[in-house]
Design a protein around this motif. Structure first.
Motif, PDB file in Angstrom:
ATOM      1  N   CYS A 173      19.365  22.685 -12.721  1.00  8.23           N
ATOM      2  CA  CYS A 173      20.759  22.259 -12.778  1.00  8.23           C
ATOM      3  C   CYS A 173      21.538  23.190 -11.861  1.00  8.23           C
ATOM      4  O   CYS A 173      20.978  24.083 -11.256  1.00  8.23           O
ATOM      5  N   ASN A 174      22.862  22.947 -11.759  1.00 13.75           N
ATOM      6  CA  ASN A 174      23.737  23.803 -10.949  1.00 13.75           C
ATOM      7  C   ASN A 174      23.292  23.960  -9.512  1.00 13.75           C
ATOM      8  O   ASN A 174      23.482  25.003  -8.886  1.00 13.75           O
ATOM      9  N   PHE A 175      22.711  22.878  -8.972  1.00 20.45           N
ATOM     10  CA  PHE A 175      22.383  22.879  -7.540  1.00 20.45           C
ATOM     11  C   PHE A 175      23.627  22.392  -6.788  1.00 20.45           C
ATOM     12  O   PHE A 175      24.658  22.087  -7.391  1.00 20.45           O
ATOM     13  N   SER A 176      23.541  22.310  -5.478  1.00 24.08           N
ATOM     14  CA  SER A 176      24.644  21.717  -4.712  1.00 24.08           C
ATOM     15  C   SER A 176      24.129  20.545  -3.909  1.00 24.08           C
ATOM     16  O   SER A 176      23.012  20.580  -3.397  1.00 24.08           O
ATOM     17  N   ALA A 177      24.948  19.523  -3.815  1.00 23.93           N
ATOM     18  CA  ALA A 177      24.575  18.341  -3.051  1.00 23.93           C
ATOM     19  C   ALA A 177      25.656  18.052  -2.023  1.00 23.93           C
ATOM     20  O   ALA A 177      26.845  18.231  -2.293  1.00 23.93           O
ATOM     21  N   CYS A 178      25.207  17.620  -0.847  1.00 21.32           N
ATOM     22  CA  CYS A 178      26.163  17.267   0.196  1.00 21.32           C
ATOM     23  C   CYS A 178      25.510  16.219   1.074  1.00 21.32           C
ATOM     24  O   CYS A 178      24.284  16.198   1.218  1.00 21.32           O
TER      25      CYS A 178
END
Lengths: 153, 625
Positions: free
Chosen positions: B310-315
């Motif tokens: 969890c707490n990843f970043s997506a772009c």
């Protein structure tokens, strides 16, 4: 042909109805049409003697009233070209005031004159004002726009 | 005007017409041409069916030399082709072949108009005083049309002239006797009698009585007026009258309008949507303005992001969603990279093998820069909080992460917010520093420079420090900060405050748009979103911001959409109701915007972000399939 040296050289503009209007050259040249006419030194007729007369710029498609309004705008905006410091907010407020104070019947003619005289910023100001999507209050906004642009449905 | 159809008459055409005209012409009592003696031109050419002069000039040469004139031109003007080829047409404004300058009676305003039309690549129609070789005057009703070559440059200009009598008393032509000039005007009159165009002169007096903007040509109205308006204005222009309705259906006009209104960066992103799925500009502008076609959809994808986190970043980069880092099941910071290509018919998560990934982290930001690169900043790693910068080139073979050692970096932090300005400048703000201190600073890093240097944006006043807020770019170089968990004395509250800053100013400063200066003070004006952090903020073309999701105070739904236009005089929150099934949850760090028109929410159904096979998509415009 032109008198040199004066930093505030005046130009005489003659409108459709024959009336004349004197403005500073820098102000008049905000109209690219007038600028081309002044700078295009192709006009000279050896047979006509008018050395003492200031060159008159004939604008046969604009009435005096509309021309005055256009020059009023140009005068207020002449500083931009000379890279003088410009207070943008003040200028914007003046522009809005200018449009509001111009009577409806003149606005359309002024827009056409802005195109004809090639005064880009005035054309932009008037176009945005004429075609602005207004949320209606009272009168139908479409009707307002039609009257302003004088279109038939 | 077709090039071929108006070239010199073929022999066959001349023969047909000879019989029709010969009776009226040669039997004329005033003698017509017969009384003047033999003409230097063959008589057959008088029987031209199209009574107009036709001139072609070379537009690549700056002086527009004539490369072709037809025989009517030669006949009427008195100049033979070989005398005029290679010269600019302006000699017609000189009275007689000996004059060196334009005659003063020629309206220089019209000449100026011609020059302008040629410069702007527009058609010219108008009337100008011209002179025959013998100095006699005539009115030239002229139409100039630019012709475009293969490379979209104007290669030639075609001029069509209807010559009519000019009722002007000029006196003698310099260099000729009075007797001669009188004779030549008679001849001119006789010549023209067969060529009367029969068309009345158009009323082009602009300012007489009832006038309308519609007397301008379509080209002028579209190019000079409509193209400068906003999409919303164009939409209402279409309802004014039939002609404007027709004009506003033009796709090219819409493309220019969109570009002017939204900026080239946004239109570039929108244009990158694969052709099959792209709406026309007109429809796209309408839908992105009215949001009438906005819907929620569920999308199922294949592949897996493992180990789960969890707490990843997506772009998003173009139509590809990139995921980096995150917090694993044992709270360990991860450093792997995954890509989901939404262009594929069956999109699948794929692990990307990179040579030297950045140190693992969570609570970092991932932003798109330079079109196809991604930049990571900050976050919490194994050794503590980070303030390093890494850039991913997704299109490199293989995809490569590269560290950017920027001088004077900001304090290490996590749960800060970031955005990209002009596609090249990374902006970070706020967040949580060591020992839990909240930050309120704003830093800028120009990634287009050889050796980027961090620069703090100095401001007189800062909004209360916070984490989990969003920064959105609008109107070119303005940023909008919303929400977050903000400091209020010794306490922290979820916020729904809006602050903006104009980075094009010499001394940018934060301005409070709605809400009081302090968090927790509530918002005036419109239906304000409940305070929240780690929400989603989508920048719409034209400057509006769309807010939803996040950790919301109270029992409010996280999937309600709120819209704000910071460019309004009095910005007001509005609720946007959208059909389709929304996600129950949406987090800012795991939601990204694809192609400018779709917000992709990862893990929104259960709130468990590692369930990444089902995505929720908020599409703002239709996609033509």
């Amino acid at each position: 042909m032109f008198r040199t040296m004066s930093s505030k050289k005046m130009i005489t503009l003659k409108s459709l109805d024959g009336q004349t209007l004197e403005v500073e050259e820098a102000v008049a040249k905000k109209s690219l049409m007038i600028k081309n006419m002044i700078e295009d030194d192709d006009v000279m007729d050896d047979d006509v003697e008018d050395d003492d007369e200031d060159h008159v710029v004939h604008l046969r498609k604009v009435t005096h009233k509309v021309l005055e309004k256009a020059m009023e705008y140009c005068k207020r905006h002449v500083d931009e070209d000379e890279n003088k410091v410009v207070n943008e907010n003040e200028l914007k407020a003046w522009d809005q005031d200018f449009v509001v104070k111009t009577d409806k019947s003149t606005l359309c003619n002024l827009l056409l004159a802005a195109y004809y005289l090639n005064i880009e910023s005035l054309l932009l100001l008037l176009s945005k004002n004429a075609f602005h999507h207004k949320t209606s209050e009272g009168k139908k906004p479409m009707e307002d726009m039609r009257i302003l642009l004088e279109c038939q449905q | 005007m077709e090039w071929d159809s108006n070239s010199d008459l073929s022999a066959e055409e001349e023969e047909e017409d000879e019989e029709e005209l010969s009776s009226s012409f040669f039997n004329d009592d005033d003698g017509g041409l017969g009384g003047m003696g033999p003409l230097p031109f063959p008589v057959e050419n008088l029987l031209h069916t199209a009574p107009c002069g036709f001139v072609v000039t070379d537009a690549i040469d700056p002086d527009h030399p004539i490369i072709y004139v037809n025989t009517v031109f030669e006949m009427v003007t008195g100049y033979r082709a070989e005398e005029v080829l290679g010269r600019n047409c302006r000699f017609l404004q000189y009275r007689g072949p000996f004059a060196k300058r334009r005659h003063p009676l020629v309206d220089s305003a019209v000449v100026s108009e011609i020059k302008r039309c040629l410069e702007e690549g527009m058609e010219f129609q108008g009337e100008l005083l011209n002179f025959r070789k013998d100095g006699s005057p005539m009115m030239n009703r002229l139409r100039l049309t630019p012709i475009y070559g293969d490379d979209d440059m104007i290669s030639h200009v075609i001029g069509i002239q209807f010559f009519t009598e000019a009722d002007i008393d000029l006196g003698p032509v310099p260099g000729t006797t009075i007797k001669e000039s009188a004779k030549s005007s008679d001849r001119f009159h006789a010549c023209l009698s067969a060529f009367r165009p029969g068309l009345p002169l158009g009323e082009r007096n602009i300012c007489r009585g009832v006038c309308g903007i519609l007397q301008l040509s379509d080209e002028v109205i579209a190019l000079k007026i409509l193209s400068k308006l906003t999409p919303r204005d164009i939409a209402s222009v279409g309802s004014v009258c039939r002609r404007l309705y027709e004009l506003t259906k033009n796709e090219d006009l819409w493309r220019v309008v969109c570009q002017n209104a939204w900026g080239s960066e946004t239109t570039r992103v929108l244009q990158a949507v694969p052709g099959a799925k792209r709406l026309g500009w007109g429809r796209l502008a309408r839908e992105l303005t009215t949001l009438e076609a906005a819907t929620w959809r569920k999308v199922t994808v294949g592949g897996a992001v493992e180990p789960s986190r969890c707490n990843f970043s997506a772009c998003a980069v173009g139509n590809r969603v990139v995921l980096f880092g995150g917090e694993g099941v044992n709270m360990q910071p991860m450093n792997d990279t995954f890509v989901l290509d939404l262009n594929d018919s069956n999109p699948e998560w794929q692990h990307v093998q990179v040579s030297s990934p950045p140190p693992g982290r969570w609570g970092h930001t991932l932003s798109c820069v330079n079109g196809s690169h991604l930049v990571v900043f900050g976050g919490c790693g194994t050794q503590g909080l980070l303030n390093d910068v890494f850039v991913l080139d997704l299109d490199a073979k293989p995809p490569t992460w590269r560290e950017i050692s920027g001088l004077a970096p900001p304090l290490p932090r996590s749960w800060h917010s970031s955005c990209t300005l002009d596609g090249t400048k990374l902006i970070v703000s706020g967040g949580c520093a060591d020992s839990g201190v909240l930050l309120s600073d704003t830093f800028l890093l120009d990634l287009s420079m050889e050796k980027p240097i961090w620069r703090e944006i100095p401001v007189a006043w800062k909004p209360p420090s916070r984490l989990g807020h969003t920064l959105s770019v609008y109107g070119g170089r303005k940023i909008l900060m919303f929400g977050g968990l903000a400091k209020s004395g010794p306490l922290r509250f979820r916020s729904s405050d809006v602050f903006t800053m104009d980075l094009s100013e010499d001394e940018p400063c934060w301005r409070c748009v709605t809400g009081g200066g302090m968090p927790g003070s509530g918002n005036p004006g419109g239906m304000a979103p409940p305070p929240r952090l780690d929400h989603v903020a989508v920048s719409l073309p034209g400057g509006r911001i769309l807010i939803f999701g996040g950790s919301v105070a109270g029992l409010h739904s996280a999937s309600q959409l709120y819209l704000l236009d910071p460019t309004d005089e009095k910005p007001t929150w509005r609720i946007l109701n959208v059909p389709g099934r929304p996600p129950r949850f949406a987090w800012g760090h795991s939601t990204c915007v694809v192609g400018g028109t779709r917000a992709i929410v990862l893990g929104g159904q259960t709130g468990e972000e590692w369930m990444l096979s089902e995505l929720h998509e908020l599409s703002l415009a239709n996609s033509v399939s």
